[in-house]
Scaffold this active site. Structure first.
Site, PDB file in Angstrom:
ATOM      1  CD  GLU A  34     -53.860 -30.189   5.392  1.00 55.87           C
ATOM      2  OE1 GLU A  34     -52.665 -30.107   5.105  1.00 55.87           O
ATOM      3  OE2 GLU A  34     -54.359 -31.123   6.046  1.00 55.87           O
ATOM      4  NE  ARG A  75     -41.492 -22.512   4.220  1.00 54.29           N
ATOM      5  CZ  ARG A  75     -42.673 -23.131   4.099  1.00 54.29           C
ATOM      6  NH1 ARG A  75     -43.014 -23.675   2.969  1.00 54.29           N
ATOM      7  NH2 ARG A  75     -43.505 -23.208   5.097  1.00 54.29           N
ATOM      8  CE  LYS A 109     -51.061 -24.876   7.773  1.00 49.66           C
ATOM      9  NZ  LYS A 109     -52.204 -24.941   6.854  1.00 49.66           N
TER      10      LYS A 109
HETATM   11  P1  ATP Z   1     -46.787 -24.923   7.072  1.00 51.72           P
HETATM   12  O1  ATP Z   1     -45.657 -25.494   6.258  1.00 51.72           O
HETATM   13  O2  ATP Z   1     -46.477 -23.661   7.760  1.00 51.72           O
HETATM   14  O3  ATP Z   1     -47.404 -25.919   7.996  1.00 51.72           O
HETATM   15  P2  ATP Z   1     -48.386 -25.342   4.836  1.00 51.72           P
HETATM   16  O4  ATP Z   1     -47.566 -25.095   3.644  1.00 51.72           O
HETATM   17  O5  ATP Z   1     -48.603 -26.742   5.217  1.00 51.72           O
HETATM   18  O6  ATP Z   1     -47.849 -24.490   6.049  1.00 51.72           O
HETATM   19  P3  ATP Z   1     -50.811 -24.681   3.553  1.00 51.72           P
HETATM   20  O7  ATP Z   1     -52.129 -24.503   4.194  1.00 51.72           O
HETATM   21  O8  ATP Z   1     -50.588 -25.851   2.694  1.00 51.72           O
HETATM   22  O9  ATP Z   1     -49.762 -24.638   4.724  1.00 51.72           O
HETATM   23  O10 ATP Z   1     -50.380 -23.365   2.799  1.00 51.72           O
HETATM   24  C1  ATP Z   1     -51.236 -22.640   1.949  1.00 51.72           C
HETATM   25  C2  ATP Z   1     -50.411 -21.848   0.989  1.00 51.72           C
HETATM   26  O11 ATP Z   1     -49.538 -20.966   1.701  1.00 51.72           O
HETATM   27  C3  ATP Z   1     -49.536 -22.740   0.152  1.00 51.72           C
HETATM   28  O12 ATP Z   1     -49.624 -22.310  -1.192  1.00 51.72           O
HETATM   29  C4  ATP Z   1     -48.162 -22.532   0.701  1.00 51.72           C
HETATM   30  O13 ATP Z   1     -47.185 -22.679  -0.296  1.00 51.72           O
HETATM   31  C5  ATP Z   1     -48.220 -21.100   1.232  1.00 51.72           C
HETATM   32  N1  ATP Z   1     -47.268 -20.923   2.314  1.00 51.72           N
HETATM   33  C6  ATP Z   1     -47.172 -21.651   3.451  1.00 51.72           C
HETATM   34  N2  ATP Z   1     -46.147 -21.230   4.200  1.00 51.72           N
HETATM   35  C7  ATP Z   1     -45.578 -20.189   3.544  1.00 51.72           C
HETATM   36  C8  ATP Z   1     -44.472 -19.332   3.794  1.00 51.72           C
HETATM   37  N3  ATP Z   1     -43.731 -19.455   4.897  1.00 51.72           N
HETATM   38  N4  ATP Z   1     -44.178 -18.378   2.889  1.00 51.72           N
HETATM   39  C9  ATP Z   1     -44.912 -18.242   1.781  1.00 51.72           C
HETATM   40  N5  ATP Z   1     -45.964 -19.008   1.468  1.00 51.72           N
HETATM   41  C10 ATP Z   1     -46.296 -19.990   2.342  1.00 51.72           C
END
Ligand code: ATP
Ligand code: MG
Length: 555
Positions: A38, A264, A274
């Site tokens: 996102e 994760r 984020k």
């Molecule tokens: P955050 O939880 O850190 O705010 P998010 O999951 O909202 O991050 P996205 O932009 O939705 O951020 O993430 C893009 C991709 O990265 C998704 O497929 C998500 O599952 C993966 N992702 C996010 N954080 C991690 C992590 N800590 N380890 C592995 N993959 C991750």
């Protein structure tokens, strides 16, 4: 993952599934992955794990990997985030299939599917407030309450949804919900919201829409539209899977993506959501998304990490089904390992004290030839000027040392690396008791002469005073004082007040005058450093990426 003839490759559980799918000719043998961020912030090291997984599998098995922005939340998303995400992925060394995709490109299609669900009696417009709706959802162990608007006619629903769409309904006054099952033990199946009214400008569709799909109503369908075969996501989406499947069961007639969840990445001593990283930036608790203390890819890049070191780190931590916490030291180990291989060795004195070699000829300069990198003889050597007045590290001298101190002290000898053995004869102090000058004599035969094999216990780095480059050096420590700051009520209280130490007027060997932003070096005995974008030709700025040894290792 590498395999050699006598080393059987061990597959992670996702690779095992993929090899089985290939064997069974599922999806006609095609493999298509995606990385779906996102665009509401910069990417962090957790995203790097997901990038390495998705793009890495595409590379490994000859498949494709899309970059798709899941941009369903216009109030939080910005073009600058889109640009930074593209830059980070390419910097890591990956290239997306075709062009960047956007969930917002599918808004028309998603809208049409929502209308279809209404027509089939599977969706309805609810006029209750958010609070009321979540109260009625109830708890997993007891059925929720059905909305009083649940059984409106199809015609009425279509008319109201149209009003939502054309902008006649204020924000928050209505939502479109799926009509699934208010008694489901899976809370996500209890008539989830599909669309909300939002009079907000979108970074790509502008003012076209007054309604926006929820992430859950966009993500799985976007995968489906793009022909994704394996939709890899983190464990928290496991519970969403039945809902994604339900949506696709209503609308899809082609092959559906298979969702697989993995753990994760969690790292200690940092935060990785984020939302929290954005808060650090907005409250000026760090200098920006690319502050070298941030766990963002741009922060790590500025700190001096290499793409290789991050990819190696991702390989090392592997892919598992259970959540765990990785030690920050493992990330540092990965960068140290790579920089040891590639970084030229140089001399830099961070806390200089002057040393005068009293019997060295005034005005004489010798060019000392030093090897750039013992790990890579092909990198050759350089010449470093040596003269009567040099700088050494303040803590390499002690007026009254203990027995085990093998560096310089009155009456003791050390080798100046690459040059001569010197013996301390005297020193001078100011009125505060600080050492201001150290006096030594040298033995001219100890460099290449008859005494060159002579052994002493200590070897020091040094920089000739007349030739020194003046520089700023930034030393970093962990951003947080505790292992799990996010588990604390206010993680911001745990910020390490000493996470950045700026050292002015360090003295560096003259070859560093030529260094460009991003160049990486090993300052001998001190660690790995890289040139920061804040540098100017008059006053370079270096970041310490990591010290030489893991200073955190348990003693
Ligand atoms: P955050 O939880 O850190 O705010 P998010 O999951 O909202 O991050 P996205 O932009 O939705 O951020 O993430 C893009 C991709 O990265 C998704 O497929 C998500 O599952 C993966 N992702 C996010 N954080 C991690 C992590 N800590 N380890 C592995 N993959 C991750
Ligand atoms: Mg997310």
């Amino acid at each position: 993952m590498e395999s050699t003839e006598n080393n059987v490759k061990s597959l992670n559980f996702i690779e095992a599934i993929i090899e089985e799918d290939l064997k069974q000719k599922k999806h006609e043998g095609k493999l298509h992955f995606r990385f779906p961020p996102e665009p509401n912030g910069f990417l962090h090291i957790g995203h790097a794990k997901s990038i390495c997984l998705n793009f890495g599998l595409a590379e490994e098995y000859g498949g494709l990997c899309n970059l798709r922005f899941d941009d369903t939340n216009p109030t939080k998303e910005e073009t600058k985030y889109v640009e930074s995400i593209k830059e980070d992925i390419q910097w890591l060394g990956f290239q997306w299939n075709d062009k960047p995709y956007f969930a917002s490109d599918y808004f028309d299609q998603l809208y049409a599917w929502a209308v279809q669900l209404i027509q089939e009696g599977k969706a309805y417009v609810d006029e209750q407030s958010q609070e009321e709706i979540s109260k009625q959802r109830g708890v997993p162990t007891r059925p929720g309450l059905e909305s009083p608007y649940r059984n409106r006619s199809v015609e009425e629903n279509l008319a109201l949804f149209e009003k939502m769409k054309v902008g006649e309904i204020p924000d928050g006054a209505m939502v479109l919900r799926a009509k699934i099952n208010m008694a489901s033990p899976n809370m996500h199946m209890r008539d989830p919201i599909l669309y909300r009214v939002l009079h907000a400008e979108h970074h790509r569709t502008g003012k076209k829409w007054n309604i926006y799909p929820m992430y859950d109503f966009a993500h799985g369908q976007s995968d489906y539209i793009e022909g994704i075969t394996h939709s890899l996501c983190t464990l928290e989406f496991e519970i969403h899977r039945p809902l994604y499947d339900w949506f696709l069961d209503q609308i899809a007639d082609g092959p559906k993506p298979r969702q697989i969840e993995f753990a994760r990445l969690n790292l200690n001593y940092t935060v990785m959501s984020k939302r929290k990283l954005l808060e650090l930036v907005n409250k000026n608790l760090v200098s920006g998304w690319d502050d070298p203390r941030m766990p963002t890819i741009s922060g790590l890049r500025r700190r001096g990490y290499t793409p290789e070191s991050i990819r190696n780190f991702a390989d090392r931590i592997g892919i598992a089904k259970r959540d765990n916490v990785i030690d920050f030291g493992l990330l540092e180990f990965s960068v140290r390992e790579h920089l040891n291989e590639i970084a030229p060795r140089v001399f830099g004195v961070l806390d200089p004290v002057k040393l005068v070699i009293t019997n060295y000829p005034e005005g004489k300069v010798e060019e000392i030839e030093l090897i750039n990198n013992p790990e890579r003889p092909e990198d050759g050597s350089r010449k470093v000027p040596f003269s009567k007045e040099i700088f050494i590290e303040r803590n390499d001298f002690m007026e009254d040392p203990p027995k085990k101190f093998f560096r310089l002290a009155p009456g003791r000898e050390v080798r100046l690396k690459g040059a001569y053995i010197v013996e301390c004869t005297d020193f001078k102090k100011d009125e505060h008791g600080n050492i201001t000058e150290i006096y030594c004599t040298y033995d001219p035969e100890t460099r290449s002469g008859s005494n060159s094999e002579k052994k002493v216990k200590g070897t020091l780095h040094w920089v000739s005073e007349a030739h020194a480059v003046d520089a700023e050096v930034r030393l970093y420590d962990r951003l947080f004082l505790e292992e799990d700051p996010a588990g604390h009520e206010d993680y911001k209280e745990l910020l390490n007040p000493d996470s950045l130490k700026i050292v002015q007027h360090c003295k560096l060997e003259p070859s560093l005058k030529e260094a460009r932003v991003g160049d990486k070096f090993q300052f001998q005995r001190l660690g790995y450093f890289c040139v920061d974008p804040d540098s100017t030709p008059e006053y370079p700025v270096f970041n310490r990426t990591v010290p030489l040894r893991d200073s955190w290792a348990k003693k």
